[in-house]
Design an enzyme around this catalytic site. Structure first.
Site, short mmCIF file in Angstrom:
data_model
loop_
_atom_site.label_atom_id
_atom_site.label_comp_id
_atom_site.label_asym_id
_atom_site.label_seq_id
_atom_site.Cartn_x
_atom_site.Cartn_y
_atom_site.Cartn_z
N GLN A 21 0.84 -1.20 0.00
CA GLN A 21 0.00 0.00 0.00
C GLN A 21 0.87 1.25 0.00
OE1 GLN A 21 -3.25 0.01 2.76
NE2 GLN A 21 -3.83 2.07 2.19
N PHE A 22 1.14 1.77 -1.19
CA PHE A 22 2.00 2.94 -1.33
C PHE A 22 1.41 4.18 -0.68
CE2 PHE A 22 -0.79 3.48 -4.94
CZ PHE A 22 -0.92 4.85 -5.09
N THR A 23 0.09 4.22 -0.50
CA THR A 23 -0.54 5.41 0.07
C THR A 23 -0.18 5.63 1.54
OG1 THR A 23 -2.57 4.20 0.61
CG2 THR A 23 -2.48 5.30 -1.55
#
Length: 150
Positions: free
Chosen positions: A78-80
């Protein structure tokens, strides 16, 4: 490297309507990788996660680890998690590692968690549009940043 760890009674990830990974009892982990993460972050974080004592013992105290309860892991990239919201209302993801850096580290984390846990873990698919569902147990949610270990 940031990990959001949720103790769950069940969790699953679907991609285009198909179940990619599913667990009963254990941790759903959302993992964010940044530019300067490396193997030492993975080694430290994977040991911290599998040894984290947040499961109840016979007296109802959170005193047992994932290893102790033979729990499972569902790991989702999850890059966010590395979003910057300091300016304006649209988050910037400049702190998230690009795929050429993040994918090998994500795969290395899978191997490390499997080694520490002593069994296969479930995963999502890096970069895919995923639908994640879970039943948080407790609720227990813990955030660990490998850069805050000292």
């Amino acid at each position: 490297m940031i990990a959001v760890i949720q103790r769950v009674t069940q969790a699953k990830v679907e991609i285009e309507g198909e179940v990619k990974g599913q667990i009963d009892g254990g941790f759903l982990i959302l993992l964010g990788v940044t530019h300067d993460d490396n193997s030492s972050d993975i080694e430290w974080l994977s040991k911290k996660i599998t040894g984290l004592r947040v499961f109840s013992d016979e007296e109802g105290k959170m005193n047992r680890s994932l290893q102790d309860v033979e729990g499972n892991i569902l790991l989702i990239s999850q890059f966010t998690l590395h979003a910057s919201t300091k300016k304006g209302n649209r988050p910037s993801y400049i702190n998230a590692a690009p795929p050429k850096v993040a994918i090998p580290l994500y795969e290395e984390m899978i191997t490390a968690l499997e080694s520490n846990l002593g069994k296969k873990i479930e995963t999502g698919e890096f970069g895919a549009d995923m639908q994640v569902s879970l039943l948080n147990d407790g609720p227990v949610t813990i955030i660990i940043d490998s850069k805050d270990r000292k």
